[in-house]
Design an enzyme around this catalytic site. Structure first.
Site, short mmCIF file in Angstrom:
data_model
loop_
_atom_site.label_atom_id
_atom_site.label_comp_id
_atom_site.label_asym_id
_atom_site.label_seq_id
_atom_site.Cartn_x
_atom_site.Cartn_y
_atom_site.Cartn_z
CG HIS A 37 -0.13 0.15 2.50
ND1 HIS A 37 0.47 -0.92 3.13
CD2 HIS A 37 0.21 1.25 3.24
CE1 HIS A 37 1.12 -0.50 4.20
NE2 HIS A 37 0.99 0.83 4.29
CG HIS A 120 7.47 4.68 0.78
ND1 HIS A 120 7.18 5.81 1.54
CD2 HIS A 120 7.45 3.63 1.64
CE1 HIS A 120 7.03 5.44 2.80
NE2 HIS A 120 7.17 4.12 2.89
#
Length: 178
Positions: A37, A120
């Site tokens: 995620h 990220h």
């Protein structure tokens, strides 16, 4: 007390590409692909009443779907690397959504996020990995063709207190509408 955070889910095809980068790095604890995620805002351990307030407040976000581009690998931690991550291009819609969520959390009394937002996907958490091992890994696997997907919603995740890496549960989803 649930531990909450908001984030973007990673579609299965992108997760598959990222999971192919697993392995070959001593001291890495690889995250399961179903737990990939992009964290937008870590909220933390919250009581039930506050969790309900946050969940209902997030429905006020009114943003359009946007493209998310995964564009390479890097590590966090410098000389003492602590994670290998897939980098996400910091597009205006992504950064604006994150900033709005940050403002909302501060409005209800949470402290400001202490770190600058660097979008990220964490692929591995590192324990006793040397900066040389990480550099070797990144030189072999760090380049891959960019992958893009459309973020059509963001979610409120919960996790149990652990050393990180999941499992994460989607508590609620918030559509990004045209």
């Amino acid at each position: 007390m649930p531990r909450l955070f908001t984030g973007l889910e990673i579609p299965a095809e992108v997760s598959q590409t990222l999971s192919n980068l697993r392995g070959g790095l001593p001291g890495a604890r690889w995250i399961d692909p179903e737990n990939y995620h992009v964290t937008l805002r870590f909220i933390g351990d919250i009581d039930g009443l506050s969790a309900n307030e946050i969940a209902s407040m997030l429905f006020r976000v009114d943003r359009k779907p946007f493209e998310v581009k995964v564009q390479g690998l890097t590590s966090f931690g410098g000389r003492k690397p602590r994670a290998v991550v897939a980098t996400i291009a910091p597009s205006k819609p992504l950064m604006d959504l994150q900033a709005e969520l940050e403002r909302m959390m501060q409005r209800i009394g949470l402290d400001p996020e202490g770190r600058k937002f660097i979008p990220h996907v964490t692929l591995a958490r590192l324990h006793d990995a040397t900066d040389r091992d990480v550099a070797d890994y990144l030189s072999m696997r760090g380049y891959f063709p960019s992958k893009a997907f459309t973020a059509e919603r963001f979610v409120l995740f919960s996790s149990r207190a652990s050393t990180g890496g999941g499992p994460y549960v989607v508590e609620d989803a918030y559509e990004l509408c045209e």
